[in-house]
Design an enzyme around this catalytic site. Structure first.
Site, PDB file in Angstrom:
ATOM      1  N   LYS A  22       0.839  -1.212   0.000  1.00  0.00           N
ATOM      2  CA  LYS A  22       0.000   0.000   0.000  1.00  0.00           C
ATOM      3  C   LYS A  22       0.870   1.258   0.000  1.00  0.00           C
ATOM      4  CE  LYS A  22      -1.745   1.694   4.037  1.00  0.00           C
ATOM      5  NZ  LYS A  22      -1.451   3.133   4.201  1.00  0.00           N
ATOM      6  N   ASN A  23       1.888   1.260   0.875  1.00  0.00           N
ATOM      7  CA  ASN A  23       2.681   2.488   1.017  1.00  0.00           C
ATOM      8  C   ASN A  23       3.615   2.749  -0.162  1.00  0.00           C
ATOM      9  OD1 ASN A  23       1.360   2.920   3.365  1.00  0.00           O
ATOM     10  ND2 ASN A  23       3.100   2.498   4.720  1.00  0.00           N
ATOM     11  N   ARG A  92      -4.700  10.402   4.633  1.00  0.00           N
ATOM     12  CA  ARG A  92      -3.594  11.340   4.826  1.00  0.00           C
ATOM     13  C   ARG A  92      -2.534  11.210   3.738  1.00  0.00           C
ATOM     14  NH1 ARG A  92      -2.658  14.148   9.249  1.00  0.00           N
ATOM     15  NH2 ARG A  92      -0.540  14.152   8.452  1.00  0.00           N
ATOM     16  N   CYS A 116      -4.627  13.009  13.482  1.00  0.00           N
ATOM     17  CA  CYS A 116      -5.379  11.769  13.321  1.00  0.00           C
ATOM     18  C   CYS A 116      -5.207  10.947  14.595  1.00  0.00           C
ATOM     19  CB  CYS A 116      -4.929  10.988  12.089  1.00  0.00           C
ATOM     20  SG  CYS A 116      -3.312  10.277  12.247  1.00  0.00           S
ATOM     21  N   ARG A 121       0.740  14.475  13.696  1.00  0.00           N
ATOM     22  CA  ARG A 121       1.190  14.344  12.305  1.00  0.00           C
ATOM     23  C   ARG A 121       1.373  15.665  11.560  1.00  0.00           C
ATOM     24  NH1 ARG A 121      -0.996   8.843   9.739  1.00  0.00           N
ATOM     25  NH2 ARG A 121       0.995   9.018   8.714  1.00  0.00           N
ATOM     26  N   PRO A 122       2.425  16.410  11.920  1.00  0.00           N
ATOM     27  CA  PRO A 122       2.693  17.672  11.232  1.00  0.00           C
ATOM     28  C   PRO A 122       3.172  17.462   9.786  1.00  0.00           C
ATOM     29  CG  PRO A 122       4.464  17.134  12.761  1.00  0.00           C
ATOM     30  CD  PRO A 122       3.413  16.083  12.945  1.00  0.00           C
ATOM     31  N   ILE A 123       3.202  18.542   9.002  1.00  0.00           N
ATOM     32  CA  ILE A 123       3.702  18.427   7.625  1.00  0.00           C
ATOM     33  C   ILE A 123       4.800  19.459   7.355  1.00  0.00           C
ATOM     34  CG2 ILE A 123       1.671  17.355   6.536  1.00  0.00           C
ATOM     35  CD1 ILE A 123       1.054  20.296   5.574  1.00  0.00           C
ATOM     36  N   ASP A 124       5.428  19.929   8.448  1.00  0.00           N
ATOM     37  CA  ASP A 124       6.462  20.953   8.297  1.00  0.00           C
ATOM     38  C   ASP A 124       7.604  20.522   7.381  1.00  0.00           C
ATOM     39  OD1 ASP A 124       6.746  19.149  10.580  1.00  0.00           O
ATOM     40  OD2 ASP A 124       8.663  20.146  10.922  1.00  0.00           O
ATOM     41  N   LEU A 125       7.947  19.236   7.384  1.00  0.00           N
ATOM     42  CA  LEU A 125       9.076  18.785   6.555  1.00  0.00           C
ATOM     43  C   LEU A 125       8.721  18.822   5.062  1.00  0.00           C
ATOM     44  CD1 LEU A 125      10.312  15.810   8.758  1.00  0.00           C
ATOM     45  CD2 LEU A 125      11.397  18.052   8.499  1.00  0.00           C
ATOM     46  N   ASP A 308       4.306   0.493  11.976  1.00  0.00           N
ATOM     47  CA  ASP A 308       3.082  -0.103  11.427  1.00  0.00           C
ATOM     48  C   ASP A 308       2.888  -1.564  11.847  1.00  0.00           C
ATOM     49  OD1 ASP A 308       2.428   2.272  10.271  1.00  0.00           O
ATOM     50  OD2 ASP A 308       2.897   1.692   8.215  1.00  0.00           O
ATOM     51  N   ARG A 400      -8.765  -0.329   4.393  1.00  0.00           N
ATOM     52  CA  ARG A 400      -7.900   0.713   3.836  1.00  0.00           C
ATOM     53  C   ARG A 400      -6.547   0.106   3.468  1.00  0.00           C
ATOM     54  NH1 ARG A 400      -6.333   4.582   7.714  1.00  0.00           N
ATOM     55  NH2 ARG A 400      -4.862   4.874   6.041  1.00  0.00           N
TER      56      ARG A 400
HETATM   57  C1  UD1 Z   1       4.289   6.791   6.334  1.00  0.00           C
HETATM   58  C2  UD1 Z   1       3.396   5.603   6.126  1.00  0.00           C
HETATM   59  C3  UD1 Z   1       2.766   5.173   7.445  1.00  0.00           C
HETATM   60  C4  UD1 Z   1       3.848   4.925   8.491  1.00  0.00           C
HETATM   61  C5  UD1 Z   1       4.785   6.124   8.594  1.00  0.00           C
HETATM   62  C6  UD1 Z   1       5.980   5.856   9.485  1.00  0.00           C
HETATM   63  C7  UD1 Z   1       2.614   5.901   3.860  1.00  0.00           C
HETATM   64  C8  UD1 Z   1       1.465   6.122   2.964  1.00  0.00           C
HETATM   65  N1  UD1 Z   1       2.358   5.948   5.167  1.00  0.00           N
HETATM   66  O1  UD1 Z   1       3.488   7.876   6.788  1.00  0.00           O
HETATM   67  O2  UD1 Z   1       2.035   3.962   7.212  1.00  0.00           O
HETATM   68  O3  UD1 Z   1       3.252   4.698   9.745  1.00  0.00           O
HETATM   69  O4  UD1 Z   1       5.298   6.468   7.281  1.00  0.00           O
HETATM   70  O5  UD1 Z   1       6.687   4.750   9.036  1.00  0.00           O
HETATM   71  O6  UD1 Z   1       3.707   5.636   3.422  1.00  0.00           O
HETATM   72  N2  UD1 Z   1       6.824  14.257  10.811  1.00  0.00           N
HETATM   73  C9  UD1 Z   1       7.135  15.565  11.129  1.00  0.00           C
HETATM   74  N3  UD1 Z   1       6.989  16.507  10.154  1.00  0.00           N
HETATM   75  C10 UD1 Z   1       6.570  16.195   8.886  1.00  0.00           C
HETATM   76  C11 UD1 Z   1       6.273  14.862   8.580  1.00  0.00           C
HETATM   77  C12 UD1 Z   1       6.410  13.902   9.568  1.00  0.00           C
HETATM   78  O7  UD1 Z   1       7.526  15.868  12.244  1.00  0.00           O
HETATM   79  O8  UD1 Z   1       6.473  17.100   8.054  1.00  0.00           O
HETATM   80  C13 UD1 Z   1       6.954  13.211  11.850  1.00  0.00           C
HETATM   81  C14 UD1 Z   1       5.671  12.417  12.103  1.00  0.00           C
HETATM   82  O9  UD1 Z   1       4.796  13.083  12.979  1.00  0.00           O
HETATM   83  C15 UD1 Z   1       6.245  11.142  12.680  1.00  0.00           C
HETATM   84  C16 UD1 Z   1       7.548  10.958  11.892  1.00  0.00           C
HETATM   85  O10 UD1 Z   1       7.873  12.256  11.384  1.00  0.00           O
HETATM   86  O11 UD1 Z   1       6.556  11.337  14.043  1.00  0.00           O
HETATM   87  C17 UD1 Z   1       7.461   9.980  10.751  1.00  0.00           C
HETATM   88  O12 UD1 Z   1       6.306  10.248   9.972  1.00  0.00           O
HETATM   89  P1  UD1 Z   1       6.294  10.058   8.402  1.00  0.00           P
HETATM   90  O13 UD1 Z   1       7.414   9.165   7.987  1.00  0.00           O
HETATM   91  O14 UD1 Z   1       6.197  11.383   7.740  1.00  0.00           O
HETATM   92  O15 UD1 Z   1       4.911   9.318   8.167  1.00  0.00           O
HETATM   93  P2  UD1 Z   1       4.091   9.357   6.822  1.00  0.00           P
HETATM   94  O16 UD1 Z   1       5.023   9.548   5.691  1.00  0.00           O
HETATM   95  O17 UD1 Z   1       2.922  10.275   6.957  1.00  0.00           O
END
Ligand code: UD1
Length: 424
Positions: A22-23, A92, A116, A121-125, A308, A400
């Protein structure tokens, strides 16, 4: 809404075949819009998240045909570059379209995903990475408005947050960099096999990427990409879940057409519990034992133990002969399943980002409620071994991410059926 009704105590035996990851498929489908020519993706699992991604691609204007685990996508007709909240809130991972949209059109209007059940789950990166490549980003009315009117230009990007690398931020930045001018270096890139699969897909499309699979990915931008044919890697999380289903019932289960190399940390921990794990080039077999040893588990980004598989491992360790400590280093709040497992008789105490799992001798069937995708899988695993009848409601979460979940479990001998949940 449907629920699962499980009669516990059946020992699982036999083999199943792993589905596509899936991922992997979600960011690869997203990346397929970075050209005007058709791509054909094989090994696509039939999952709710994939259907949602197809819906968004069609909303953008792409032509998509999904037949027999193969998706053909023609992105030449894409005419819009926005993702409304309705899509982003249901999945997401739709954020993985942000980079490809910007790479394709130099702009995007994307709903902010919000938190969630597994944490904030921030998106700053994602934002930082795109800004470094020349994208102007504003937040307006709950939307990320991205604009690259001055062109996309390669850069050095240190892409780590407080919890380490980010899978989908790496995917987004890699996609934009593939069509940016000059060289981009992503330091602290995610090393997950799904990122490697995406990078290999992009290379087939004509991208110039080195360091694939390492924390330092170097991308030399090209002007144009082309549509290609690609096969998705096997789903390591599904594989781990079914191996644990075998182990928790004391049975012997083989997952075929999987990739054991992607499950090193998981196999290591499982072996330490005393369960026998045998693997070959593309299969893994577990042979269960009556009672297993406790182990401490710390989740990390790949190649660490996957977050996961944390919930499913917790279900398994709740029956270990002693105390295990599970530390969640990726999503520190991802423990909502612990309370539901306790309703089945487990003894789990939470302490911040740690779960203290005191092994019990048996679990007892009860009514429980699934809260997210992997938590649902953990409750089903517990139900397989709990005495009597377990009902797991809100199982839509499971669909899902797991293809033919109950069919595969039934093929191994589980007593599990889907019923209408009249209480919901
Ligand atoms: C992906 C996977 C999800 C898995 C996760 C961690 C997909 C579709 N989903 O989610 O199944 O649980 O990787 O292996 O591939 N973070 C920040 N800032 C950001 C983005 C992330 O601080 O901008 C943090 C998150 O809150 C978390 C960590 O980084 O603590 C890892 O998250 P991330 O690898 O981004 O997860 P996803 O890519 O959303």
């Amino acid at each position: 809404m449907d629920k699962f009704v499980i009669e516990g105590g059946k020992i699982l035996n036999g083999s199943i075949t792993a589905s596509g990851a899936k991922n992997s498929v979600l960011p690869i489908l997203a990346a397929s819009i970075m050209t005007d020519s058709k791509s054909v993706i094989h090994g696509v699992p039939k999952l709710q998240d994939v259907y949602t991604m197809v819906k968004i691609l069609e909303y953008l204007g792409a032509k998509v045909v999904f037949k027999n685990n193969t998706i053909e996508i023609d992105p030449s007709t894409i005419a819009r570059y926005d993702a409304p909240y309705e899509f982003v809130k249901t999945m997401r991972a739709s954020i993985s379209l942000l980079g490809p949209m910007v790479a394709r059109a130099g702009k995007a209007r994307f709903s902010l995903p919000g938190g969630c059940v597994i944490g904030p789950r921030p998106i700053d990166l994602h934002i930082k990475g795109l800004q470094k490549l020349g994208v102007d980003i504003k937040i307006e009315d709950g939307f990320i408005v991205a604009d690259a009117k001055n062109g996309l230009k390669g850069n050095y990007i240190f892409l780590a947050g407080a919890f380490g690398s980010s899978v989908l931020a790496t995917a987004n930045v890699m996609c934009v960099a593939a069509l940016s001018k000059g060289e981009t270096v992503i330091e602290f890139a995610a090393c997950e096999p799904e990122i490697t699969d995406l990078a290999n897909f992009l290379v087939k499309m004509g991208a110039k990427i080195t360091g694939i699979g390492s924390p330092c990915i170097i991308i030399n931008g090209v002007k144009k990409l082309k549509g290609v044919e690609h096969k998705i890697i096997p789903d390591r999380i599904e594989t781990g879940t079914f191996l644990l289903a075998g182990a928790i019932t004391g049975g012997k289960v083989t997952v075929e057409k999987c990739q054991p190399m992607h499950l090193g940390a998981f196999i290591e921990r499982l072996t330490e519990t005393g369960v026998q794990v045998k693997s070959g080039k593309n299969y893994i077999t577990v042979s269960g034992i009556p009672r297993w040893k406790p182990v401490d588990v710390v989740t990390f980004a790949y190649p660490g133990f996957p977050t996961d598989l944390q919930a499913q491992m917790m279900a398994f360790l709740s029956l270990a002969d002693g105390v295990s400590v599970i530390t969640e280093k990726v999503f520190p709040e991802r423990f909502i399943h612990a309370g539901e497992l306790n309703r089945l008789g487990a003894n789990i105490q939470l302490d911040g980002s740690k779960a203290i799992v005191k092994g019990v001798e048996k679990l007892l069937g009860a009514k429980v409620m699934a809260s997210d995708l992997r938590a649902s899988a953990a409750l089903v695993l517990a139900g397989l071994v709990a005495e009597g009848r377990t009902e797991v409601s809100r199982i839509y979460h499971l669909f899902r991410g797991y293809e033919k979940f109950e069919e595969k479990l039934r093929a191994l001998g589980a007593s599990i059926k889907r019923e209408k949940d009249t209480l919901q």
